[in-house]
Structures are given as C-alpha cells and as structure tokens.
Design an enzyme around this catalytic site. Structure first.
Site, PDB file in Angstrom:
ATOM      1  N   CYS A   1     -30.022  17.360  17.965  1.00  0.00           N
ATOM      2  CA  CYS A   1     -30.828  16.698  16.936  1.00  0.00           C
ATOM      3  C   CYS A   1     -30.917  17.579  15.683  1.00  0.00           C
ATOM      4  O   CYS A   1     -29.937  17.690  14.971  1.00  0.00           O
ATOM      5  CB  CYS A   1     -32.190  16.312  17.498  1.00  0.00           C
ATOM      6  SG  CYS A   1     -32.856  14.863  16.692  1.00  0.00           S
TER       7      CYS A   1
ATOM      8  N   HIS B   1     -30.790  13.431  22.337  1.00  0.00           N
ATOM      9  CA  HIS B   1     -31.293  14.531  23.185  1.00  0.00           C
ATOM     10  C   HIS B   1     -30.762  14.397  24.614  1.00  0.00           C
ATOM     11  O   HIS B   1     -31.424  13.787  25.466  1.00  0.00           O
ATOM     12  CB  HIS B   1     -32.820  14.492  23.238  1.00  0.00           C
ATOM     13  CG  HIS B   1     -33.481  14.889  21.967  1.00  0.00           C
ATOM     14  ND1 HIS B   1     -33.886  16.176  21.708  1.00  0.00           N
ATOM     15  CD2 HIS B   1     -33.808  14.163  20.872  1.00  0.00           C
ATOM     16  CE1 HIS B   1     -34.437  16.236  20.509  1.00  0.00           C
ATOM     17  NE2 HIS B   1     -34.410  15.021  19.971  1.00  0.00           N
TER      18      HIS B   1
ATOM     19  N   GLU C   1     -30.734  16.486  26.921  1.00  0.00           N
ATOM     20  CA  GLU C   1     -31.513  17.251  27.914  1.00  0.00           C
ATOM     21  C   GLU C   1     -32.435  16.354  28.756  1.00  0.00           C
ATOM     22  O   GLU C   1     -32.765  16.686  29.891  1.00  0.00           O
ATOM     23  CB  GLU C   1     -32.329  18.370  27.240  1.00  0.00           C
ATOM     24  CG  GLU C   1     -33.502  17.940  26.357  1.00  0.00           C
ATOM     25  CD  GLU C   1     -33.136  17.675  24.905  1.00  0.00           C
ATOM     26  OE1 GLU C   1     -31.954  17.353  24.648  1.00  0.00           O
ATOM     27  OE2 GLU C   1     -34.016  17.760  24.034  1.00  0.00           O
TER      28      GLU C   1
HETATM   29  N1  GLN Z   1     -36.686  16.597  12.124  1.00  0.00           N
HETATM   30  C1  GLN Z   1     -35.465  15.922  12.371  1.00  0.00           C
HETATM   31  C2  GLN Z   1     -35.582  14.413  12.203  1.00  0.00           C
HETATM   32  O1  GLN Z   1     -36.653  13.875  12.201  1.00  0.00           O
HETATM   33  C3  GLN Z   1     -34.928  16.254  13.747  1.00  0.00           C
HETATM   34  C4  GLN Z   1     -35.788  15.766  14.867  1.00  0.00           C
HETATM   35  C5  GLN Z   1     -35.456  16.393  16.186  1.00  0.00           C
HETATM   36  O2  GLN Z   1     -34.804  17.415  16.242  1.00  0.00           O
HETATM   37  N2  GLN Z   1     -35.922  15.812  17.268  1.00  0.00           N
HETATM   38  O3  GLN Z   1     -34.579  13.741  12.082  1.00  0.00           O
END
Ligand code: GLN
Length: 549
Positions: free
Chosen positions: A380, A517, A519
């Site tokens: 992300c 994600h 994970e």
């Molecule tokens: N802050 C970033 C976004 O909102 C990444 C979010 C994250 O890593 N979960 O896109």
C-alpha cells in the site's frame, strides 16, 4: 440446528492473550468438524477502530467485506477457516450510535431509553444474528471484568440465558495465576477475586482458563475449584509457550474440547490437529535464518504491524527459516542514514501507513533496495513511496509526491481518484472530504495480473482477490509520462477503473509493490504466495546471489 454459545471474559489483568486463547479453542472445535465462528465485542466508544492510532490498540484488521476491525479478528482468521465479516466485531460506540439513531427516528415511541433493556437488547440481537448457521459461536468480550465500559456487554451476556437455553451457553473466564518468588508459590487469590466480581454481575463461570508461567498442579486446581465453584476438570492450565500455534494442542491435551462438546451434547469425532503439528514441526526444525527490515513509523508498538509480522513468520514456517524481524523507524532512516539503520538486512518491507511523517525515510529505503538489488516488498503506502522514488530518481521528476503529503503538488504520481481526471491536460483538484471515517477503498477487490510477470508466477493464477484499505491511487496521467522507462512494470490492474494494483521492476531480482494488503490473507497453515516468494528472495540474497548478478 440452534447455535451454542461460549462467552469468554477476562479477569485480573489485561494482555493475557484472550484473543489467541479464544482463536485456539475455536481451532480445536473446528478440527472436530464443527462449524465455528467468533465474535469480538469491544467496550470502547469509538464506532469502529478505523480511526484509532495503531500504536494504541495495534493494527486495524480489514475483513473481506471491508470492515475495519479489531486486530483479534486477524488471530481468528489465522486459526480457523471461517472468514470474518463486519458483524463479527462491534464496539460499544457502534451499539450506542445504533440506539441513538433509532431514538432520533422515533422508533422507541416515546420510551425513556436505558442501558437495560435498549442497549442490551441490541447487543443480544447482534450476537444471535452473527451466530446464524454455526454449531458453536465463541464471543470474546474485550477488556477485563470490572471495567466501566464493559458493563453493558456483561449484562447482555448474562441475559442471554433468558434469550436462549442455558444448556446452550458456557461461560469461560480467563485469569492470571501468578507465581510469587519470595514464597515460591502459585497464588490463586486473584482468580478467586475475579470470579467473585463476575458473580456480582450475575455470571457463574463454567470453565476457568488460568494463565501462568508454569503448569498449575492438582493442588491449586482443587483450591480454585472449591472457591470458584467450577469442576476441577474444567480448570485449564495454560502456561506460556514459545509459539502461539502450540495452544490448540495444549487445550486439547486437557480435554477442554471434549468437555465443551459433552456439555452441549454434541457428538463429533476427536479433533485432528495434524496440520497444526506440521506447523510446529517446521517452526522447530529451521534450516536457516534471514533478517527482514520493516520500515514504518508505528514502531513503538509491535502489534501495529501484527498481520505483516505474522505473514512473514508464516512464510518462514513454509520455507523452514527463522525470520528475524527488525522494526526500523523510518524517521531514523532520514536522520541517521541508511548505513546505521538498514545495513545487514536481507530484505526490506515497507508496510501501509498514513500521513507524511517518516515518508522520506521510506522513500530512501525503497531507493536503497532498488539500487542494491535487495528484495523489496511495498504494501500500500510501501508501493506508493516506491513509485514516488522511481519518478524522482529515475524519471527525473524531482517534485514527484502524493497529494496526501503535498496538496498542490506539481507532479502528483499518487493522488485521489477524483484528482486524477484530466481535462485538456489540466489536473482537476477536487475539494477533499475532510471526514476521515468511511472514505476509503476497503475490502476484497478483484485484480487482474499480467501473464508472465513475477507476481503472476508467485500466485500461479491471473485473477486474484485481495483486501484494500486506502484513499489514494496511482495517477495514470503522471504514469503515462514515465512509460518509456521500461524497467518499471505495472502488472496488476483493478476490475473497476483499471487502477494500478501491482508494480515490479524488470531489472531487479524481487521488487514488488502492491496497492492491496496481502498480509490479511496469510495463515500459518497456508502462508501467502507473495510472502513465500519474498522470503525465498531474502534467502537467495543472503546466499550472496546479489554478487553474482
Ligand atoms: N495513506 C495511503 C492511502 O490512503 C496508504 C494507505 C495504506 O498504506 N493503507 O492511500
């Protein structure tokens, strides 16, 4: 068939591992062929944990259906096959907000709204509807007995005996039995007091699980049994172990699952824990070790990166390697430099995150990994910083950034989807929504992988489903301007809007960034293809492959 209910409360102190114990018991029951689910009730007033800092309660766990939930739901999914949904976790805040919404709508027809019955009724209703279709539902109540916030929950679970048959309910209380070095004794008094507190609320526990640093012997069990009115065979000794994945076997060895099935009059085969035995065997017979550096900003609480750390450990189990985790504060990378922070790691992982603090340290880490052929996994925000780094240092866009960090950025390679629209070459910056709750792309989404890419090879399939939690996206307009740099390969795209979901570098042994994600989909029994591949790359790096390239 109607469900059976097991309520799990905690006493004496917090942090006894109630979530892991609940999940482990569920694993044993599931291994008997029963349909099992778990619900977590959180006593705090936040409507959901989505806006709580990860250094307070740990990470926010995302369910397939896009709910932002307590990290205990992550334990549940790692121990049992049932996937958690939004109804598997609710907070006191959520209940109060439901009650108040109903009150404003006039649903209560002029009644005075009270904790009993209005709040407790909603709690019971949610528990009962969440149990639909399961033989056993385990309900974990957050906090410890005696907390002011948890009282409505305890009152509701007391009343459950009136809503369903008492024979279909068991109350488990988890306590601490400390060893006092001066007298050389285990002390049962805190457990006795905690049970008294529970009794004063109207709940007589049926089973006690006693945490201790050593086995609780017959003598103490007899004493606890007598004072707490719990049969001796229902007093379970749970000592500290070096792997949480041993707990299902410990519970089974004391026949807790059989005791429960007998009480619920459920006839089912013995629990088959062979896949857990395999996990433990792999964990205890490693063939080597690697060090992974996690570069993030929530480094003061290890639980802030719980699922990422677990997923790395699972890949370690799969590869039979010990994974040494080095949590690196990204601000230290900025201030102290690469040498003092990243030297000696065999792979770098930059996990998800929000806000600008520490971002430049993450960008430096991505650059270091790219330039030195160190395996890199960006999740992300970790993918977003890798793209910013590439745009700045390879494509020469020195101003490249995310509009999350620089509002009027001239080269927004990462931006809100509403900002990525281009009219005659002009970027439209729309007014931001300043309400932070509920404004994200959340939960399972389909992603199409490019045939032949490294990521495609890892997954072994072209269509994948992974969980999201972010507001910002890769900006197609800026991306199209760096198309000529063929070492950057976008290899995963969303179903809707064709958004970039995965990037990799063609001239690097293992550099993958994912907008989702992975994970959250890793379990100790299966692990996750991207994490397995990442650890394999770390092993190869440690074996000096980088010198051969
Ligand atoms: N802050 C970033 C976004 O909102 C990444 C979010 C994250 O890593 N979960 O896109």
């Amino acid at each position: 068939m109607k469900s059976n209910y097991i309520f799990i409360t905690g006493g004496v102190v917090s942090s006894l591992g109630k979530g892991i114990t609940t999940a482990s018991l569920a694993a044993v029951l599931e291994a008997r062929g029963l349909r099992v689910t778990i619900i977590k009730l959180d006593p705090y007033i936040n409507v959901d944990p989505g806006t709580i800092s990860p250094i307070q309660h740990g990470e926010v766990f995302i369910t397939e259906d896009g709910a932002e939930t307590d990290l205990d739901l992550g334990h549940y999914e790692r121990f049992i096959r049932t996937k958690m949904k939004h109804y598997n976790n609710f907070t006191a805040g959520k209940i109060y907000s439901d009650v108040l919404k109903k009150e404003r709508r006039g649903d209560y027809l002029g009644s005075t709204i009270q904790i009993v019955p209005h709040v407790t009724d909603i709690i019971k209703k949610r528990i009962i509807s969440g149990s639909n279709g399961y033989d056993i539902v385990l309900i974990e109540i957050g906090g410890t007995v005696g907390d002011i916030e948890s009282l409505p929950f305890l009152e509701a679970i007391r009343q459950m005996v009136l809503a369903v048959n008492r024979k279909k309910i068991l109350y488990i209380h988890l306590t601490l039995v400390p060893f006092i070095t001066v007298s050389g004794e285990l002390k049962t008094k805190p457990t006795q007091h905690s049970v008294k507190k529970l009794l004063s609320i109207g709940i007589q526990p049926d089973i006690l699980i006693c945490r201790s640093d050593r086995t609780i012997k017959d003598n103490e069990r007899k004493k606890i049994s007598l004072f707490c009115n719990v049969p001796k065979q229902a007093i379970i000794s749970l000592e500290y172990v070096n792997s949480i994945y041993k707990i299902p076997a410990i519970l089974k060895s004391q026949n807790l699952d059989s005791y429960i099935c007998k009480n619920f009059n459920l006839h089912c085969p013995e629990a088959n824990l062979s896949d857990w035995e395999k996990v433990i065997y792999h964990q205890e017979h490693p063939v080597g070790s690697v060090t992974v550096g996690i570069v993030g900003k929530y480094t003061t609480l290890i639980d802030a990166y719980k699922s990422v750390i677990e997923a790395l450990q699972h890949a370690g189990i799969k590869n039979r390697f010990i994974i040494n985790i080095r949590l690196i504060n990204s601000q230290d990378v900025e201030i102290l430099g690469i040498e003092k922070t990243l030297t000696g790691v065999d792979a770098i992982l930059v996990p998800g995150g929000f806000g600008y603090r520490g971002v430049e340290g993450k960008i430096l880490s991505a650059q270091y990994a790219r330039e030195n052929n160190i395996p890199y996994f960006g999740i992300c925000l970790g993918m977003q910083v890798a793209l910013i780094e590439f745009a700045r240092h390879v494509a020469g866009m020195t101003d490249a950034n995310s509009t999350e960090f620089v509002n009027n950025c001239t080269c927004p390679i990462i931006a809100l989807i509403t900002e990525c629209k281009d009219t005659n070459g002009i970027l439209i910056i729309k007014e931001k929504n300043h309400n932070l709750g509920g404004t994200m792309r959340l939960g399972n989404q389909i992603c199409y992988l490019t045939e032949g890419s490294l990521t495609h090879q890892m997954y072994g399939k072209k269509i994948i489903l992974e969980r999201h939690r972010h507001r910002y996206e890769v900006n197609h307009i800026i991306l199209s301007k760096i198309k000529q740099y063929t070492e950057l390969n976008c290899v995963g795209f969303s179903d809707k809007n064709n958004l970039v979901e995965v990037i990799e570098y063609t001239n690097h042994p293992w550099f993958i960034g994912s907008q989702f994600h992975p994970e959250f989909n890793s379990t100790p029994r299966d692990s996750h293809p991207l994490f397995i591949g990442f650890i394999k790359a770390a092993i190869a790096y440690k074996n000096n492959y980088h010198k051969l390239i």
